[in-house]
Write an enzyme that holds these catalytic residues in place. Sequence first.
Site, short mmCIF file in Angstrom:
data_model
loop_
_atom_site.label_atom_id
_atom_site.label_comp_id
_atom_site.label_asym_id
_atom_site.label_seq_id
_atom_site.Cartn_x
_atom_site.Cartn_y
_atom_site.Cartn_z
N LYS A 35 -6.05 -14.24 5.14
CA LYS A 35 -7.08 -14.84 4.29
C LYS A 35 -6.49 -15.80 3.25
N ILE A 60 -9.92 -10.29 7.67
CA ILE A 60 -9.89 -9.21 8.68
C ILE A 60 -11.21 -8.42 8.72
N THR A 122 2.03 3.00 4.05
CA THR A 122 2.98 3.21 2.95
C THR A 122 3.26 4.69 2.73
N ASP A 123 4.43 4.96 2.15
CA ASP A 123 4.74 6.35 1.78
C ASP A 123 3.85 6.85 0.64
N GLU A 124 3.19 5.91 -0.06
CA GLU A 124 2.38 6.32 -1.21
C GLU A 124 1.19 7.18 -0.83
N TYR A 158 -5.15 1.92 -4.89
CA TYR A 158 -4.44 1.30 -3.76
C TYR A 158 -4.05 2.35 -2.72
N LYS A 162 -5.23 3.03 1.26
CA LYS A 162 -4.29 3.03 2.40
C LYS A 162 -4.40 4.37 3.14
N ASN A 187 9.42 1.55 -0.31
CA ASN A 187 9.39 0.25 -1.02
C ASN A 187 10.30 -0.79 -0.38
N PRO A 200 11.11 -8.80 -7.85
CA PRO A 200 11.00 -10.25 -8.11
C PRO A 200 10.49 -10.57 -9.51
N ARG A 201 9.68 -9.67 -10.07
CA ARG A 201 9.22 -9.94 -11.45
C ARG A 201 10.42 -10.00 -12.39
N LYS A 213 10.82 -6.20 -17.97
CA LYS A 213 9.90 -5.18 -18.48
C LYS A 213 9.98 -3.92 -17.63
N LEU A 214 10.38 -2.83 -18.28
CA LEU A 214 10.50 -1.55 -17.58
C LEU A 214 9.35 -0.64 -18.03
N ARG A 281 2.59 2.69 -16.37
CA ARG A 281 1.43 2.59 -15.46
C ARG A 281 0.66 3.91 -15.50
P1 NAD Z 1 1.30 -8.78 0.22
O1 NAD Z 1 0.31 -8.53 -0.86
O2 NAD Z 1 2.54 -9.54 -0.09
O3 NAD Z 1 0.60 -9.53 1.45
C1 NAD Z 1 -0.66 -9.19 1.91
C2 NAD Z 1 -1.17 -10.31 2.82
O4 NAD Z 1 -2.46 -9.92 3.33
C3 NAD Z 1 -1.36 -11.64 2.11
O5 NAD Z 1 -0.84 -12.70 2.89
C4 NAD Z 1 -2.87 -11.78 1.97
O6 NAD Z 1 -3.32 -13.12 1.96
C5 NAD Z 1 -3.35 -11.03 3.18
N1 NAD Z 1 -4.72 -10.49 3.04
C6 NAD Z 1 -5.21 -9.78 2.00
N2 NAD Z 1 -6.51 -9.51 2.22
C7 NAD Z 1 -6.83 -10.01 3.43
C8 NAD Z 1 -8.01 -10.03 4.21
N3 NAD Z 1 -9.13 -9.45 3.79
N4 NAD Z 1 -7.99 -10.66 5.41
C9 NAD Z 1 -6.85 -11.26 5.86
N5 NAD Z 1 -5.71 -11.28 5.15
C10 NAD Z 1 -5.69 -10.66 3.95
O7 NAD Z 1 1.65 -7.32 0.80
P2 NAD Z 1 3.01 -6.74 1.37
O8 NAD Z 1 3.79 -6.18 0.26
O9 NAD Z 1 3.60 -7.72 2.28
O10 NAD Z 1 2.45 -5.50 2.21
C11 NAD Z 1 2.07 -5.68 3.58
C12 NAD Z 1 1.65 -4.35 4.16
O11 NAD Z 1 2.72 -3.42 4.09
C13 NAD Z 1 0.48 -3.68 3.42
O12 NAD Z 1 -0.35 -3.07 4.36
C14 NAD Z 1 1.16 -2.64 2.54
O13 NAD Z 1 0.30 -1.57 2.27
C15 NAD Z 1 2.31 -2.23 3.43
N6 NAD Z 1 3.49 -1.70 2.72
C16 NAD Z 1 4.06 -2.40 1.69
C17 NAD Z 1 5.22 -1.93 1.09
C18 NAD Z 1 5.91 -2.70 -0.02
O14 NAD Z 1 6.92 -2.25 -0.53
N7 NAD Z 1 5.44 -3.87 -0.41
C19 NAD Z 1 5.77 -0.71 1.51
C20 NAD Z 1 5.14 -0.01 2.56
C21 NAD Z 1 4.01 -0.52 3.17
O1 TDX Z 2 7.15 -4.82 -14.33
C1 TDX Z 2 7.26 -3.74 -13.75
N1 TDX Z 2 8.02 -2.76 -14.32
C2 TDX Z 2 8.22 -1.55 -13.75
O2 TDX Z 2 8.94 -0.70 -14.30
C3 TDX Z 2 6.64 -3.47 -12.49
C4 TDX Z 2 5.77 -4.52 -11.83
C5 TDX Z 2 6.84 -2.25 -11.90
N2 TDX Z 2 7.61 -1.30 -12.52
C6 TDX Z 2 7.85 -0.02 -11.82
C7 TDX Z 2 6.65 0.67 -11.21
C8 TDX Z 2 7.23 1.36 -10.00
O3 TDX Z 2 7.79 2.61 -10.36
O4 TDX Z 2 8.69 -0.34 -10.71
C9 TDX Z 2 8.37 0.45 -9.56
C10 TDX Z 2 7.99 -0.46 -8.40
O5 TDX Z 2 6.76 -1.07 -8.74
P1 TDX Z 2 5.98 -2.05 -7.72
O6 TDX Z 2 6.88 -3.16 -7.31
O7 TDX Z 2 4.67 -2.36 -8.33
O8 TDX Z 2 5.84 -1.11 -6.42
P2 TDX Z 2 5.13 0.31 -6.16
O9 TDX Z 2 4.04 0.56 -7.11
O10 TDX Z 2 6.22 1.32 -6.02
O11 TDX Z 2 4.46 -0.01 -4.72
C11 TDX Z 2 5.20 -0.77 -3.73
O12 TDX Z 2 5.74 0.07 -2.73
C12 TDX Z 2 4.84 0.74 -1.90
C13 TDX Z 2 4.27 -1.79 -3.07
O13 TDX Z 2 3.72 -2.64 -4.06
C14 TDX Z 2 3.18 -1.10 -2.26
O14 TDX Z 2 2.41 -2.07 -1.59
C15 TDX Z 2 3.84 -0.20 -1.27
O15 TDX Z 2 2.86 0.55 -0.59
#
Ligand code: NAD
Ligand code: TDX
Length: 342
Positions: A35, A60, A122-124, A158, A162, A187, A200-201, A213-214, A281
């Site tokens: 999207k 989707i 996700t493991d969450e 979230y 999931k 993660n 990345p933040r 920021k922690l 959080r």
């Molecule tokens: P992301 O937020 O970076 O990307 C999500 C993508 O989905 C984006 O490109 C967005 O445009 C698209 N999207 C959102 N809503 C949509 C819709 N309605 N229709 C079509 N496209 C849509 O997410 P990510 O971190 O890449 O995570 C991808 C998948 O992996 C998710 O299902 C997430 O739950 C899972 N996951 C993420 C992590 C993690 O650490 N980031 C860990 C385990 C599982």
């Molecule tokens: O600025 C910050 N400072 C901080 O201490 C941010 C953004 C996060 N945090 C902490 C929160 C979490 O303990 O860092 C840890 C990681 O945070 P996120 O990057 O937001 O990830 P988390 O909430 O663990 O979830 C990620 O992993 C599981 C993904 O965003 C999910 O999509 C995935 O399912």
Amino acid sequence: MKKMIVTGGAGFIGSNFVHYVVKNHPEIHVTVLDKLTYAGNEANLAGLPADRVELIVGDIADAELVDKLVKETDAVVHYAAESHNDNSLEDPYPFLQTNIIGTYTLIEACRKYDVRYHHVSTDEVYGDLPLREDLPGHGEGPGEKFTAETSYNPSSPYSSTKAGSDLLVKAWVRSFGLKATISNCSNNYGPYQHIEKFIPRQITNILSGIRPKLYGEGKNVRDWIHTNDHSSAVWTILTKGRIGETYLIGADGEQNNKAVLELILELMNQPKDAYEHVVDRPGHDLRYAIDSTKLYQELGWEPQFTNFKDGLADTIQWYTDNASWWQAEKAAVEAKYAKNNQ
Ligand code: NAD
Ligand code: TDX
């Protein structure tokens, strides 16, 4: 298998998977259905061959579009989601719409056309674990890591959406014989991750002259895996996994947030204490830890990117080299966090 749809293929993990497939499996044509929300970026697919990868911008949850695309494919790998916990605490609605209704729409089409479906989760969904220091077995005893048998106990909007989507898939397997597998990964880190996320933040904060920021004390533990290892695991499950099974993906990468931040600071030549503690959080999960024995033993998968410090250094280099990818968004992302003193 010749044709696959990758939903969310313009996001962080989905685009890394598309790159992985194009590089390693030349027989596959990929249709990305995305999207392009704030988290999706066409630039994540730049440079990929047009005859191998097609981007369809769409939702989707659009049943008509999904029906048309699924009818023509051999497999659907479903990454698209609203993915950020902090956003889900501000406004849960898009999480319900995309993660639940969107998944429902995809599995209905896959059932209609008997198409192979892989569900990325996700493991969450399992909630959280106590810190190792508070456990008698220090995290190595039975039940001290997540396995496919762990009960679902999600904490945030979230993770509950999931979890709901996983349960839909399990029900569609049992009731309708959907040819599905599920993976629950820990993660991810690596290139193309949106700058709202922790690693990345902090990297882009330092590059922008902002103090990292922690949340809270930073004791929370995440089980980090490089996104390329997630991709190889999903490919392995898609091609070798048993239908109806759930596989947990992790690479034994537990680190607390403070340690990760200190490593980023070290790698970027900053003083170890050059960061701020900010508001925690709400409902913040304490620890995640994956037991991926089933994936190792049953399917023979192994992670390749197991040196976290090297992987982090490469990730820092990527954000340094690709400032144009994130810079325009930085101020707005930080302004949003600042509203909650984060
Ligand atoms: P992301 O937020 O970076 O990307 C999500 C993508 O989905 C984006 O490109 C967005 O445009 C698209 N999207 C959102 N809503 C949509 C819709 N309605 N229709 C079509 N496209 C849509 O997410 P990510 O971190 O890449 O995570 C991808 C998948 O992996 C998710 O299902 C997430 O739950 C899972 N996951 C993420 C992590 C993690 O650490 N980031 C860990 C385990 C599982
Ligand atoms: O600025 C910050 N400072 C901080 O201490 C941010 C953004 C996060 N945090 C902490 C929160 C979490 O303990 O860092 C840890 C990681 O945070 P996120 O990057 O937001 O990830 P988390 O909430 O663990 O979830 C990620 O992993 C599981 C993904 O965003 C999910 O999509 C995935 O399912």
